[in-house]
Design an enzyme around this catalytic site. Structure first.
Site, PDB file in Angstrom:
ATOM      1  N   THR A 106     116.295  38.876  21.908  1.00 23.27           N
ATOM      2  CA  THR A 106     117.314  37.862  21.585  1.00 23.27           C
ATOM      3  C   THR A 106     117.778  38.063  20.155  1.00 23.27           C
ATOM      4  O   THR A 106     116.959  38.099  19.232  1.00 23.27           O
ATOM      5  CB  THR A 106     116.730  36.450  21.774  1.00 23.27           C
ATOM      6  OG1 THR A 106     116.355  36.315  23.150  1.00 23.27           O
ATOM      7  CG2 THR A 106     117.753  35.378  21.411  1.00 23.27           C
ATOM      8  N   GLY A 140     119.096  28.517  32.601  1.00 23.84           N
ATOM      9  CA  GLY A 140     118.216  27.960  31.579  1.00 23.84           C
ATOM     10  C   GLY A 140     117.883  26.518  31.892  1.00 23.84           C
ATOM     11  O   GLY A 140     116.845  26.208  32.499  1.00 23.84           O
ATOM     12  N   PRO A 147     114.849  32.825  29.347  1.00 22.52           N
ATOM     13  CA  PRO A 147     113.734  32.442  28.473  1.00 22.52           C
ATOM     14  C   PRO A 147     114.007  31.104  27.795  1.00 22.52           C
ATOM     15  O   PRO A 147     115.094  30.888  27.256  1.00 22.52           O
ATOM     16  CB  PRO A 147     113.722  33.568  27.432  1.00 22.52           C
ATOM     17  CG  PRO A 147     115.135  34.067  27.379  1.00 22.52           C
ATOM     18  CD  PRO A 147     115.677  33.903  28.776  1.00 22.52           C
ATOM     19  N   THR A 148     113.029  30.235  27.841  1.00 25.37           N
ATOM     20  CA  THR A 148     113.148  28.969  27.104  1.00 25.37           C
ATOM     21  C   THR A 148     111.807  28.685  26.434  1.00 25.37           C
ATOM     22  O   THR A 148     110.754  28.805  27.056  1.00 25.37           O
ATOM     23  CB  THR A 148     113.546  27.786  28.026  1.00 25.37           C
ATOM     24  OG1 THR A 148     112.662  27.722  29.144  1.00 25.37           O
ATOM     25  CG2 THR A 148     114.970  27.943  28.529  1.00 25.37           C
ATOM     26  N   HIS A 192     123.378  31.243  23.881  1.00 25.14           N
ATOM     27  CA  HIS A 192     122.116  30.520  23.716  1.00 25.14           C
ATOM     28  C   HIS A 192     122.246  29.071  24.217  1.00 25.14           C
ATOM     29  O   HIS A 192     121.684  28.143  23.637  1.00 25.14           O
ATOM     30  CB  HIS A 192     121.691  30.535  22.247  1.00 25.14           C
ATOM     31  CG  HIS A 192     120.213  30.598  22.022  1.00 25.14           C
ATOM     32  ND1 HIS A 192     119.558  31.722  21.579  1.00 25.14           N
ATOM     33  CD2 HIS A 192     119.238  29.663  22.181  1.00 25.14           C
ATOM     34  CE1 HIS A 192     118.267  31.474  21.446  1.00 25.14           C
ATOM     35  NE2 HIS A 192     118.037  30.225  21.812  1.00 25.14           N
TER      36      HIS A 192
HETATM   37  C1  LIG Z   1     115.292  24.106  25.860  1.00 30.43           C
HETATM   38  C2  LIG Z   1     115.814  25.491  25.657  1.00 30.43           C
HETATM   39  C3  LIG Z   1     115.024  26.429  25.003  1.00 30.43           C
HETATM   40  C4  LIG Z   1     115.490  27.738  24.820  1.00 30.43           C
HETATM   41  N1  LIG Z   1     114.666  28.665  24.230  1.00 30.43           N
HETATM   42  C5  LIG Z   1     115.065  29.957  24.166  1.00 30.43           C
HETATM   43  C6  LIG Z   1     114.176  30.951  23.707  1.00 30.43           C
HETATM   44  O1  LIG Z   1     113.027  30.690  23.364  1.00 30.43           O
HETATM   45  N2  LIG Z   1     114.618  32.233  23.669  1.00 30.43           N
HETATM   46  C7  LIG Z   1     115.888  32.588  24.051  1.00 30.43           C
HETATM   47  O2  LIG Z   1     116.253  33.759  24.006  1.00 30.43           O
HETATM   48  N3  LIG Z   1     116.748  31.647  24.515  1.00 30.43           N
HETATM   49  C8  LIG Z   1     116.366  30.360  24.595  1.00 30.43           C
HETATM   50  N4  LIG Z   1     117.210  29.431  25.118  1.00 30.43           N
HETATM   51  C9  LIG Z   1     118.523  29.846  25.649  1.00 30.43           C
HETATM   52  C10 LIG Z   1     118.406  30.256  27.125  1.00 30.43           C
HETATM   53  O3  LIG Z   1     117.704  31.466  27.270  1.00 30.43           O
HETATM   54  C11 LIG Z   1     119.787  30.432  27.778  1.00 30.43           C
HETATM   55  O4  LIG Z   1     120.536  31.357  27.022  1.00 30.43           O
HETATM   56  C12 LIG Z   1     120.550  29.120  27.932  1.00 30.43           C
HETATM   57  O5  LIG Z   1     119.666  28.071  28.264  1.00 30.43           O
HETATM   58  C13 LIG Z   1     121.611  29.259  29.016  1.00 30.43           C
HETATM   59  O6  LIG Z   1     122.383  28.100  29.127  1.00 30.43           O
HETATM   60  P1  LIG Z   1     122.075  26.930  30.184  1.00 30.43           P
HETATM   61  O7  LIG Z   1     120.910  26.171  29.654  1.00 30.43           O
HETATM   62  O8  LIG Z   1     123.316  26.130  30.172  1.00 30.43           O
HETATM   63  O9  LIG Z   1     121.772  27.571  31.515  1.00 30.43           O
HETATM   64  C14 LIG Z   1     116.780  28.104  25.289  1.00 30.43           C
HETATM   65  C15 LIG Z   1     117.571  27.155  25.942  1.00 30.43           C
HETATM   66  C16 LIG Z   1     117.090  25.868  26.130  1.00 30.43           C
HETATM   67  C17 LIG Z   1     117.954  24.883  26.856  1.00 30.43           C
END
Ligand SMILES: Cc1cc2nc3c(=O)[nH]c(=O)nc-3n(C[C@H](O)[C@H](O)[C@H](O)COP(=O)(O)O)c2cc1C
Length: 421
Positions: free
Chosen positions: A197, A373, A119-120, A319
């Site tokens: 989360t 992510g 999720p992002t 995260h």
């Molecule tokens: C731009 C961005 C927005 C994110 N938004 C959320 C979110 O809304 N909810 C959530 O649970 N995690 C969020 N995350 C964390 C991601 O779910 C995930 O844990 C993380 O991106 C994994 O690391 P990686 O980017 O190195 O693959 C976000 C990460 C990024 C990079």
């Protein structure tokens, strides 16, 4: 570029003295310079790093800071890459690898690849309709797409007409009524899993991103002007959609005077339930009849506790390095977490996955699948749906090749004995 292991002493001194043989490996002293592809055609991206370079050439600084930035000194962010790099393969020799399989099962359902899109939030900042583009790429690849509470499309529209394993990520704010309404809506929308989360009840200090604001919700003039100088980004976002994105799934809960894009994001941040605890997870369990995952755990004992609270799975995650700085990586906790819960609980892990080999390392250490992510965000920012699909295709090719080189025929047969530190 990802963290590299330190240069071995001999090679380093040879390279520095200028006496290195002409055939010395190029990567050791960065000569000749390696170039990434940063053009427009996702098919020409050879690695996820190329898609990243493409995204960097399109995005204005404030969007890039949001995408890439970690919290504070970014030690957690760096740890995610270093933890993966620290593991080395011990390939099995002379194994017939003419037939190889990347297929696995997740929550009892077959899946062609051991991947889940993480999720992002604020995806609309990278491209208008980015949530749908990610969902389409996931559906095409047969992998789950996790839609964030802070996504920019209605959850009913994201999956419409797609054969998608649609997961809904829940931020707990405005407890309990908002939570209850979002859970009921996700159930009606047919979501397979709810991903709660738990590591963002207090917002991490993302300095890189924060410097683009004069105060909460207000971009600096420099950031706004900079955005105006990125015509491809403007065309793919603001002009296409005619304005900033909207948090379609939660905007109804935001007071009218706070409904601007950034203003509403900051408002939600302020409403996050800082009293979120295991009892509330148990209450969410009672409300949600399908698969439940708890995302953002790093302590193996908490993984066992999530199982006791009735979760079907967890996501070991920091995260993406955006919350508490100087933590371990989810990968660091994985072997012990798996040892504690055995096969009874689904364990996903994320953080720093940019290569097929990263995925295989996580699976070998006990993950059922891996969340990506930024990797798919680079793709979608670079080239929309085709870019997200290219990320998945690159990881698929890399996993298949690495599996064969490792002397393993199926991702289901990966075990810790193929790794050493
Ligand atoms: C731009 C961005 C927005 C994110 N938004 C959320 C979110 O809304 N909810 C959530 O649970 N995690 C969020 N995350 C964390 C991601 O779910 C995930 O844990 C993380 O991106 C994994 O690391 P990686 O980017 O190195 O693959 C976000 C990460 C990024 C990079």
């Amino acid at each position: 570029m990802r963290a590299e292991a330190p240069m071995p002493g001999n090679a380093a001194s040879l390279a520095k003295s200028g006496a290195a043989p002409a055939s010395s490996p190029a990567q050791l002293d960065a000569t000749p310079a390696r170039h990434l592809y940063a053009g427009h055609d996702p098919a020409r991206a050879v690695t996820v790093e190329d898609l990243r370079a493409m995204a960097h050439s399109i995005l204005p600084a404030f969007a890039l800071g949001y995408l890439e930035g970690g919290a504070e000194e970014e030690q957690t962010l760096a740890r995610n890459l270093a933890a993966l790099a620290a593991w080395r393969f011990l390939p099995r020799a002379l194994v017939d690898v003419s037939q190889r399989s990347l297929a696995t099962t997740l929550f009892g359902r077959p899946m062609p690849l051991p991947l889940v899109i993480a999720p992002t939030g604020l995806n609309g900042l990278f491209r208008a309709g980015a949530d749908r583009m990610l969902a389409e790429a996931a559906a095409e690849a047969g992998i789950p797409f996790t839609q964030s509470t802070m996504s920019n499309m209605a959850m009913e529209d994201v999956a419409a007409g797609l054969d998608l394993r649609h997961w809904w990520q829940l931020y707990v704010f405005g407890w309990p009524s908002v939570t209850e309404q979002l859970i009921a809506r996700a159930e009606r929308a047919g979501c397979e899993a709810l991903v709660v989360t738990i590591d963002a009840q207090i917002f991490g200090d993302r300095a890189w991103s924060g410097r683009h604001f004069t105060r909460p919700g207000h971009l600096t003039w420099g950031s706004i002007l900079g955005a105006g100088l990125h015509p491809r980004w403007l065309a793919a976002t603001m002009l296409r959609r005619r304005g900033m994105p909207v948090f379609e799934n939660i905007i109804e809960f935001v007071p009218r005077e706070h409904r601007g894009f950034y203003d509403s994001a900051f408002w939600v941040r302020g409403q996050m339930d800082k009293g979120l605890d295991w009892d509330k997870i148990a209450r969410i369990r009672a409300l949600w009849p399908r698969k439940l995952l708890v995302k953002g755990l790093l302590r193996p004992a908490d993984v066992a506790r999530a199982a006791e609270a009735g979760a079907d799975g967890v996501v070991l995650s920091n995260h993406g390095g955006r919350q508490l700085d100087s933590t371990v990586s989810g990968l660091d906790s994985l072997p012990e977490a798996r040892r504690l819960v055995g096969d009874g609980l689904t364990i996903l892990v994320d953080g720093g996955i940019r290569h097929g080999s990263d995925v295989l390392k996580a699976l070998a250490l006990g993950a059922d699948a891996v969340q990506i992510g930024r990797a798919t965000l680079y793709g979608v920012a670079a080239a929309g749906r085709a870019g997200a699909a290219r990320t998945i295709a690159i990881l698929r090719e890399e996993m298949d090749r690495t599996l064969g080189l490792l002397g393993v025929t199926s991702v289901r047969d990966l075990s810790p004995d193929v790794l050493t530190r």
